[in-house]
Design an enzyme around this catalytic site. Structure first.
Site, PDB file in Angstrom:
ATOM      1  N   LYS A   1       0.941  10.941  -2.623  1.00 11.46           N
ATOM      2  CA  LYS A   1       2.122  10.073  -2.493  1.00 11.46           C
ATOM      3  C   LYS A   1       3.377  10.705  -3.091  1.00 11.46           C
ATOM      4  O   LYS A   1       4.470  10.160  -2.948  1.00 11.46           O
ATOM      5  CB  LYS A   1       1.855   8.726  -3.175  1.00 11.46           C
TER       6      LYS A   1
ATOM      7  N   GLU B   1       6.596  -8.066  -4.023  1.00  7.90           N
ATOM      8  CA  GLU B   1       6.438  -6.961  -4.974  1.00  7.90           C
ATOM      9  C   GLU B   1       7.745  -6.689  -5.706  1.00  7.90           C
ATOM     10  O   GLU B   1       7.768  -6.478  -6.924  1.00  7.90           O
ATOM     11  CB  GLU B   1       5.968  -5.705  -4.240  1.00  7.90           C
TER      12      GLU B   1
ATOM     13  N   GLY C   1       3.815  -0.792   2.727  1.00  7.87           N
ATOM     14  CA  GLY C   1       2.856  -0.505   3.781  1.00  7.87           C
ATOM     15  C   GLY C   1       1.931  -1.682   4.063  1.00  7.87           C
ATOM     16  O   GLY C   1       1.440  -1.851   5.176  1.00  7.87           O
TER      17      GLY C   1
ATOM     18  N   THR D   1      -0.160  -5.141  -4.739  1.00  6.17           N
ATOM     19  CA  THR D   1      -0.906  -5.316  -3.495  1.00  6.17           C
ATOM     20  C   THR D   1      -1.323  -3.959  -2.942  1.00  6.17           C
ATOM     21  O   THR D   1      -0.581  -2.990  -3.061  1.00  6.17           O
ATOM     22  CB  THR D   1      -0.030  -6.037  -2.456  1.00  6.17           C
ATOM     23  N   GLY D   2      -2.491  -3.920  -2.328  1.00 10.51           N
ATOM     24  CA  GLY D   2      -2.931  -2.698  -1.661  1.00 10.51           C
ATOM     25  C   GLY D   2      -4.219  -2.154  -2.238  1.00 10.51           C
ATOM     26  O   GLY D   2      -4.781  -2.697  -3.199  1.00 10.51           O
TER      27      GLY D   2
END
Length: 222
Positions: free
Chosen positions: A125, A107, A100, A32-33
């Site tokens: 990151k 996940e 986040g 995701t993201g």
């Protein structure tokens, strides 16, 4: 390169990494993201070379389906060769902070099933010590205040992420001002607090591979 260009580069690198291993009956785990979204878009180009996917959020399900990529329930899958997802932070041991986007529990479940967890991220990151990014903790709503007090005892400064409800119907506490020098121990300690569903430390099950986008190209870290 812009941050989006770095994300596109690592998404393509992840696709190149798994391409030699794709099989007609293979199911691929999708995270995701924003970085995972770039990977979904890249994966659509070869959607005829594998059977389908499982996804860690409803948002990713929608994006995959918009490309005509089948999405399956994880309960119907017996094995998962790859899981590809981004991260909010990583250290040299490939311990991660994720969540986040508030999808940390799903996940973590998909990562647990996968044989190989491929993390894709840009160089911003990468950190020496986790904790600059606030650590997300998914919490059963009625336990929010209690859990917050316990997180203070562990040295954090929790803040309620207002207006956010996870796909599981829970809330998020973001824990600021923690210098996480022992990610495995901290992950365990937070998960033992009654009312915590899970937290965004991926240390007990870290990434197997980090594809890191840098100005000098994509670096592979294992």
């Amino acid at each position: 390169m812009s941050q989006d260009e770095l994300k596109q580069a690592v998404a393509q690198a992840a696709l190149d990494y798994i391409l030699p291993h794709l099989e007609d009956d293979m199911i691929i785990g999708i995270g995701t993201g924003s970085t995972a979204n770039f990977f979904i878009d890249a994966l659509a180009k070869v959607k005829d070379r594998f059977e389908g996917t499982v996804a860690s959020s409803e948002a990713s399900v929608e994006r995959l389906k918009s490309h005509g990529i089948p999405v399956y329930d994880l309960n119907s899958i017996s094995e998962l060769r790859f899981y590809i997802d981004g991260a909010d932070e990583s250290n040299d041991n490939l311990h991660l902070i994720k969540g986040g986007g508030a999808a940390l529990t799903r996940e973590k479940i998909v990562a647990a099933v996968a044989e190989e967890f491929i993390c894709i991220a840009d160089e911003s990151k990468m950190v020496d010590v986790l904790g600059r990014f606030p650590l997300p903790v998914e919490v059963v709503p009625m336990a929010r205040s209690y859990v917050a007090r316990e997180l203070v005892r562990l040295g954090g400064d929790p803040a309620y992420r207002e207006g956010v409800v996870t796909d599981n119907g829970n809330v998020i506490l973001d824990v600021w001002n923690m210098s996480i020098t022992d990610p495995v121990a901290m992950e365990t300690a937070i998960n033992q607090i009654t009312g915590v569903v899970t937290n965004g430390l991926f240390a007990s099950r870290p990434a197997n591979v980090l594809l890191l986008g840098t100005k000098d190209g994509v670096k592979t870290i294992k």
